[in-house]
Design a protein around this motif. Structure first.
Motif, PDB file in Angstrom:
ATOM      1  N   GLU A  74     -18.959  -6.620   3.505  1.00 50.67           N
ATOM      2  CA  GLU A  74     -20.089  -5.778   3.097  1.00 50.67           C
ATOM      3  C   GLU A  74     -19.909  -5.222   1.680  1.00 50.67           C
ATOM      4  OE1 GLU A  74     -17.932  -5.029   5.388  1.00 50.67           O
ATOM      5  OE2 GLU A  74     -17.081  -3.066   4.911  1.00 50.67           O
ATOM      6  N   ILE A  75     -18.705  -5.306   1.131  1.00 51.51           N
ATOM      7  CA  ILE A  75     -18.487  -4.756  -0.212  1.00 51.51           C
ATOM      8  C   ILE A  75     -19.021  -5.715  -1.268  1.00 51.51           C
ATOM      9  CG2 ILE A  75     -16.726  -3.986  -1.850  1.00 51.51           C
ATOM     10  CD1 ILE A  75     -15.039  -3.150   0.445  1.00 51.51           C
ATOM     11  N   GLU A  76     -19.725  -5.151  -2.240  1.00 53.07           N
ATOM     12  CA  GLU A  76     -20.309  -5.984  -3.295  1.00 53.07           C
ATOM     13  C   GLU A  76     -19.223  -6.658  -4.136  1.00 53.07           C
ATOM     14  OE1 GLU A  76     -23.114  -4.025  -5.883  1.00 53.07           O
ATOM     15  OE2 GLU A  76     -23.690  -2.776  -4.183  1.00 53.07           O
ATOM     16  N   ASP A  77     -19.593  -7.784  -4.735  1.00 50.59           N
ATOM     17  CA  ASP A  77     -18.628  -8.569  -5.516  1.00 50.59           C
ATOM     18  C   ASP A  77     -18.014  -7.757  -6.656  1.00 50.59           C
ATOM     19  OD1 ASP A  77     -19.068 -10.616  -3.887  1.00 50.59           O
ATOM     20  OD2 ASP A  77     -20.276 -11.815  -5.273  1.00 50.59           O
ATOM     21  N   ARG A  78     -18.882  -7.001  -7.332  1.00 47.48           N
ATOM     22  CA  ARG A  78     -18.397  -6.291  -8.505  1.00 47.48           C
ATOM     23  C   ARG A  78     -17.361  -5.236  -8.113  1.00 47.48           C
ATOM     24  NH1 ARG A  78     -19.327  -3.108 -13.031  1.00 47.48           N
ATOM     25  NH2 ARG A  78     -20.138  -1.328 -11.922  1.00 47.48           N
ATOM     26  N   LEU A  79     -17.697  -4.499  -7.061  1.00 50.32           N
ATOM     27  CA  LEU A  79     -16.779  -3.451  -6.616  1.00 50.32           C
ATOM     28  C   LEU A  79     -15.479  -4.052  -6.072  1.00 50.32           C
ATOM     29  CD1 LEU A  79     -16.217  -0.487  -6.107  1.00 50.32           C
ATOM     30  CD2 LEU A  79     -17.317  -0.706  -3.884  1.00 50.32           C
ATOM     31  N   SER A  80     -15.601  -5.155  -5.332  1.00 50.59           N
ATOM     32  CA  SER A  80     -14.381  -5.731  -4.764  1.00 50.59           C
ATOM     33  C   SER A  80     -13.483  -6.268  -5.873  1.00 50.59           C
ATOM     34  CB  SER A  80     -14.700  -6.806  -3.723  1.00 50.59           C
ATOM     35  OG  SER A  80     -15.543  -7.780  -4.256  1.00 50.59           O
ATOM     36  N   ALA A  81     -14.086  -6.843  -6.914  1.00 46.47           N
ATOM     37  CA  ALA A  81     -13.277  -7.299  -8.057  1.00 46.47           C
ATOM     38  C   ALA A  81     -12.553  -6.116  -8.688  1.00 46.47           C
ATOM     39  CB  ALA A  81     -14.158  -7.991  -9.083  1.00 46.47           C
ATOM     40  N   GLN A  82     -13.277  -4.986  -8.764  1.00 45.05           N
ATOM     41  CA  GLN A  82     -12.682  -3.771  -9.331  1.00 45.05           C
ATOM     42  C   GLN A  82     -11.518  -3.273  -8.477  1.00 45.05           C
ATOM     43  OE1 GLN A  82     -15.586  -0.724  -9.717  1.00 45.05           O
ATOM     44  NE2 GLN A  82     -15.619  -0.839 -11.943  1.00 45.05           N
ATOM     45  N   ILE A  83     -11.753  -3.247  -7.168  1.00 45.54           N
ATOM     46  CA  ILE A  83     -10.726  -2.739  -6.257  1.00 45.54           C
ATOM     47  C   ILE A  83      -9.465  -3.581  -6.363  1.00 45.54           C
ATOM     48  CG2 ILE A  83     -10.118  -2.528  -3.819  1.00 45.54           C
ATOM     49  CD1 ILE A  83     -13.062  -1.743  -3.321  1.00 45.54           C
ATOM     50  N   VAL A  84      -9.649  -4.909  -6.297  1.00 45.83           N
ATOM     51  CA  VAL A  84      -8.492  -5.799  -6.337  1.00 45.83           C
ATOM     52  C   VAL A  84      -7.774  -5.677  -7.676  1.00 45.83           C
ATOM     53  CG1 VAL A  84      -7.766  -8.199  -6.356  1.00 45.83           C
ATOM     54  CG2 VAL A  84      -9.362  -7.401  -4.624  1.00 45.83           C
ATOM     55  N   GLY A  85      -8.537  -5.655  -8.759  1.00 49.59           N
ATOM     56  CA  GLY A  85      -7.924  -5.515 -10.080  1.00 49.59           C
ATOM     57  C   GLY A  85      -7.134  -4.223 -10.185  1.00 49.59           C
ATOM     58  N   PHE A  86      -7.688  -3.154  -9.618  1.00 47.38           N
ATOM     59  CA  PHE A  86      -7.044  -1.847  -9.666  1.00 47.38           C
ATOM     60  C   PHE A  86      -5.736  -1.860  -8.876  1.00 47.38           C
ATOM     61  CE2 PHE A  86      -6.836   2.556  -7.858  1.00 47.38           C
ATOM     62  CZ  PHE A  86      -6.412   3.163  -9.023  1.00 47.38           C
ATOM     63  N   VAL A  87      -5.796  -2.417  -7.672  1.00 46.78           N
ATOM     64  CA  VAL A  87      -4.596  -2.444  -6.833  1.00 46.78           C
ATOM     65  C   VAL A  87      -3.522  -3.313  -7.471  1.00 46.78           C
ATOM     66  CG1 VAL A  87      -3.665  -3.136  -4.603  1.00 46.78           C
ATOM     67  CG2 VAL A  87      -5.846  -1.958  -4.709  1.00 46.78           C
ATOM     68  N   GLN A  88      -3.948  -4.440  -8.045  1.00 50.25           N
ATOM     69  CA  GLN A  88      -2.959  -5.307  -8.694  1.00 50.25           C
ATOM     70  C   GLN A  88      -2.313  -4.593  -9.885  1.00 50.25           C
ATOM     71  OE1 GLN A  88      -3.141  -9.329  -8.911  1.00 50.25           O
ATOM     72  NE2 GLN A  88      -3.525  -9.353  -6.728  1.00 50.25           N
ATOM     73  N   ALA A  89      -3.112  -3.813 -10.607  1.00 48.49           N
ATOM     74  CA  ALA A  89      -2.557  -3.070 -11.741  1.00 48.49           C
ATOM     75  C   ALA A  89      -1.565  -2.029 -11.248  1.00 48.49           C
ATOM     76  CB  ALA A  89      -3.685  -2.401 -12.520  1.00 48.49           C
ATOM     77  N   ILE A  90      -1.891  -1.383 -10.124  1.00 46.25           N
ATOM     78  CA  ILE A  90      -0.983  -0.368  -9.571  1.00 46.25           C
ATOM     79  C   ILE A  90       0.328  -0.997  -9.134  1.00 46.25           C
ATOM     80  CG2 ILE A  90      -0.652   1.046  -7.508  1.00 46.25           C
ATOM     81  CD1 ILE A  90      -2.890   2.564  -8.148  1.00 46.25           C
ATOM     82  N   ARG A  91       0.250  -2.227  -8.597  1.00 42.97           N
ATOM     83  CA  ARG A  91       1.486  -2.908  -8.174  1.00 42.97           C
ATOM     84  C   ARG A  91       2.410  -3.164  -9.352  1.00 42.97           C
ATOM     85  NH1 ARG A  91      -1.317  -6.938  -4.551  1.00 42.97           N
ATOM     86  NH2 ARG A  91      -1.697  -5.658  -2.725  1.00 42.97           N
ATOM     87  N   ARG A  92       1.841  -3.306 -10.537  1.00 44.71           N
ATOM     88  CA  ARG A  92       2.692  -3.570 -11.696  1.00 44.71           C
ATOM     89  C   ARG A  92       3.398  -2.316 -12.193  1.00 44.71           C
ATOM     90  NH1 ARG A  92      -1.282  -7.520 -12.845  1.00 44.71           N
ATOM     91  NH2 ARG A  92      -2.624  -6.062 -13.931  1.00 44.71           N
ATOM     92  N   GLU A  93       2.932  -1.150 -11.769  1.00 44.43           N
ATOM     93  CA  GLU A  93       3.604   0.098 -12.157  1.00 44.43           C
ATOM     94  C   GLU A  93       4.948   0.188 -11.425  1.00 44.43           C
ATOM     95  OE1 GLU A  93       2.196   2.751 -14.198  1.00 44.43           O
ATOM     96  OE2 GLU A  93       0.951   1.047 -14.743  1.00 44.43           O
ATOM     97  N   GLU A  94       5.835   1.009 -11.953  1.00 43.85           N
ATOM     98  CA  GLU A  94       7.115   1.195 -11.270  1.00 43.85           C
ATOM     99  C   GLU A  94       6.950   2.214 -10.158  1.00 43.85           C
ATOM    100  OE1 GLU A  94      10.428   2.159 -13.622  1.00 43.85           O
ATOM    101  OE2 GLU A  94      10.430   0.249 -14.681  1.00 43.85           O
ATOM    102  N   LEU A  95       6.925   1.722  -8.944  1.00 44.61           N
ATOM    103  CA  LEU A  95       6.678   2.606  -7.817  1.00 44.61           C
ATOM    104  C   LEU A  95       7.813   2.509  -6.816  1.00 44.61           C
ATOM    105  CD1 LEU A  95       2.910   1.923  -7.161  1.00 44.61           C
ATOM    106  CD2 LEU A  95       3.918   3.805  -8.396  1.00 44.61           C
ATOM    107  N   GLU A  96       7.933   3.559  -6.000  1.00 42.71           N
ATOM    108  CA  GLU A  96       8.923   3.509  -4.937  1.00 42.71           C
ATOM    109  C   GLU A  96       8.421   2.628  -3.810  1.00 42.71           C
ATOM    110  OE1 GLU A  96      10.000   7.341  -3.569  1.00 42.71           O
ATOM    111  OE2 GLU A  96      10.998   7.880  -5.433  1.00 42.71           O
TER     112      GLU A  96
END
Lengths: 292, 393
Positions: A210-232
């Motif tokens: 049900e999530i629109e393409d644009r928003l889902s692209a944003q969500i995935v891009g955001f999460v992938q960017a967060i994974r690249r941060e140094e996190l515990e």
């Protein structure tokens, strides 16, 4: 014989986007009748493979969750002592002979099946998921090897119970300790990594259409960017899906619309205080802005 | 495919070629049993083996057993199957090495006639091994003497054995009694009710014998990080010998070395042959004796392996002199992270054994508040003397 790409398509129908490597490993494990060992970080969908496979094959999923101190009584079988005791007391009043009582209380009726025994006694081969095998002790791992190679279990009072059908065995591990070479050698191996952008998009589309393409692209891009941060604790796929559900549940069309909402939903992705400090709202906004 | 493997003509069929591939993988350190070849062939029957990508994936699933092996598999696959004709002599079992040697000699002398097909002559790997054998000349009778020497002289296999004993003693000193689960035992504080009831079946339901359970001893896991940067080179090899002993004495221990980055060496150190372990290590320790970035290496450890392997039942031992090119705060932050996982932290500094030593090096001073134990370690005796201190932890 079905090929690995058919299997991949079947898994996709069940909502699991499997990488080529994973589908191939699973296909070979199924064709050769060997256990499949899946390794990878937490939250990349290792356990889900078993669930999806049981759905495709339309069989039961029997799960054995391993933990430190897991022993045979919890993994294989145990006698129901309390019931046996009651039976003895009752039989004494009825005047049953000792031998009859003995053969009765050591019958299958008084046997408590645990996952491993249950798995080999199913008519239709079930999917046996041995989750987080690296948490179990080494002694248990050695015992497991024996069960996995012979598919038979010996109960001293009853004799040897042979497998009615061979279960499809899937083991998962995330590197709490090194597994023994013997176990690795007996298994087909696949390493499950965090998915690439396109694969993750496909997962999101399969799970939350049900999530629109644009928003889902944003969500995935955001999460992938967060994974690249140094996190515990790097957010896995489950966290990504939760995050997507939260964002769409709040009726947001664009991640950059409302910083307050972004800050609130961030709690789903970042689960320790240090991680929250590492990605303050400004950074999150910047990442979300780039992700669009 | 445009690239064709030339060796196909001279060996006899897919089974032999697969056996050659298995030998190729084994020679690169993958542990494959006798059945692996069979499995690989049956796996290929389940897929479209004519497609290289399918064959590659199938073989990887069968042959690789760890993440590292899976990642390195592609290169091994390429060199063997898509090599364009260059084959390692070892990988083809059907050829007699003797003949090949002779043909290479001929070509050297220029006496070979029309042949001209000589394989590129590889130097006999046996020769190198022979030369290396001369290294381990220190004899056992001098071992006790070695105990008194500065550790920097220790390289021989016999000393690894001595180090092994020390490591065993340290391991024993670290046993912990805090397990929460109970196991049945002859003498214990609690009753094992399940067992009492179960055994009472034999006596008509009367609990004649009482069984007990106790908390079992649980060993602490040791994770060692050894600094092999320039300032530590003289101590690094002996520390590595100690680590080799530790790895062999304790199957749960884990070891890393660091100079400007962090390298896991536990697998290499567990090699059956102690000298070969040190040699494998030398290959891993690329950058040995270079600069030191203690802060970054510890950070890498805290971010990566520590998250999986370090818990409240772990002792992290750092072997370093604390001379660092990174800012000291980094070291402190990394140590704090490791400490937060509940681990015990021990820092062994070879310089501390010196008279008038004070921990003035920036990293060392910053690390001090996070340490459970800060001790000198320059000789095996020093390491052995740690045992009582560890028992108290």
């Amino acid at each position: 014989m079905s090929s690995w790409s058919t299997l991949q398509a079947e898994m996709a129908e069940e909502g699991y986007v499997a990488s080529d490597d994973l589908a191939m490993a699973l296909h070979i494990a199924l064709s050769l009748g060997r256990p499949l060992l899946l390794e990878g970080a937490a939250g990349v969908g290792k356990t889900e493979v078993a669930r999806v496979l049981s759905a495709i094959r339309d069989t039961d999923l029997i799960r054995l969750q391993c933990y430190e101190g897991l022993d045979a009584a919890h993994a294989i079988y145990e006698w129901n002592y309390q019931r046996q005791l009651l039976a003895i007391r009752a039989s004494a009043e009825e005047g049953e002979t000792g031998r009859a009582v003995e053969s009765r209380i050591f019958s299958e009726e008084y046997l408590l099946e645990r996952p491993l025994l249950r798995a080999i006694r199913q008519e239709i081969p079930p999917v046996l998921l041995i989750d987080e095998i690296d948490r179990a002790d080494e002694e248990f791992e050695a015992y497991l090897l024996e069960v996995l190679s012979d598919f038979q279990i010996t109960v001293p009072e009853l004799g040897t119970i042979k497998a009615v059908s061979r279960p499809i065995v899937i083991l998962t591990a995330n590197g709490t300790r090194d597994l023994s070479d013997a176990l690795r050698r007996r298994c087909i191996y696949a390493y499950v990594d965090y998915p690439e952008r396109n694969a993750e998009l496909a997962i999101l589309n399969a799970r939350c259409p049900e999530i629109e393409d644009r928003l889902s692209a944003q969500i995935v891009g955001f999460v992938q960017a967060i994974r690249r941060e140094e996190l515990e604790k790097t957010p896995g796929i489950a966290e990504m899906l939760d995050f997507a559900a939260a964002v769409s549940g709040l009726g947001i069309a664009d991640l950059n619309d409302d910083p307050a909402v972004l800050g609130a939903t961030l709690a789903i992705l970042l689960k320790t205080r240090a991680d929250r400090d590492a990605v303050p709202l400004e950074v999150a906004q910047r990442l979300a802005g780039k992700a669009a | 495919m445009s690239r064709v493997t030339r060796f196909a003509a001279r060996d006899d069929g897919p089974a032999a070629r697969m056996a050659g591939f298995m030998a190729h993988l084994r020679s690169h350190g993958l542990s494959l049993g006798v059945g692996a070849c069979d499995d690989a062939l049956s796996a290929l029957t389940c897929v479209d083996a004519a497609k290289p990508e399918d064959a590659r994936r199938a073989l990887r699933a069968v042959c690789a057993g760890t993440k590292e092996e899976a990642e390195g598999f592609d290169a091994l696959f390429d060199t063997y199957w898509l090599s364009g004709g260059r084959v390692r002599q070892k990988a083809v079992p059907t050829q007699t090495p003797k003949r090949e040697q002779r043909s290479s000699e001929f070509s050297k002398e220029g006496a070979a006639g029309g042949g001209g097909k000589a394989e590129s002559p590889e130097t006999d790997p046996g020769a190198e091994v022979m030369e290396m054998d001369g290294e381990g000349r220190l004899v056992a009778s001098r071992t006790s003497n070695m105990m008194k020497k500065d550790l920097r002289d220790v390289v021989a296999a016999s000393d690894i054995r001595a180090a092994e004993k020390v490591a065993e003693r340290l391991g024993a000193a670290l046993r912990d009694r805090r397990s929460r689960r109970r196991k049945s035992a002859a003498k214990g504080q609690g009753m094992d009710f399940r067992r009492v009831v179960r055994r009472s079946l034999a006596t008509g339901g009367e609990p004649l014998r009482l069984y007990r359970k106790t908390r079992p001893e649980r060993p602490m896991k040791i994770v060692a990080l050894v600094d092999v940067s320039g300032s530590m080179t003289v101590y690094a090899r002996p520390f590595l010998a100690f680590l080799a002993g530790l790895m062999r004495a304790d199957p749960n221990a884990d070891a890393y070395l660091f100079h400007t980055r962090l390298v896991r060496i536990a697998a290499a150190l567990r090699d059956e042959d102690p000298m070969r372990a040190l040699n494998r290590l030398t290959l891993l320790a690329d950058g040995f004796g270079g600069g030191s970035k203690i802060g970054e290496a510890l950070e890498q450890f805290a971010q990566g392996p520590a998250r999986r392997n370090v818990d409240g039942r772990t002792v992290v031992i750092v072997l370093s002199d604390g001379y660092d090119t990174d800012p000291a705060t980094r070291t402190a932050e990394a140590l704090e992270k490791i400490k937060k996982r509940g681990a015990k932290l021990i820092w062994l500094n070879p310089l501390k054994g010196w008279r008038d030593y004070a921990p003035v090096a920036g990293a060392m001073a910053a690390a001090l508040p996070h340490l459970d134990l800060f001790a000198p370690a320059a000789t095996l005796d020093d390491l052995a003397a740690l045992a009582p201190a560890l028992e108290g932890m």
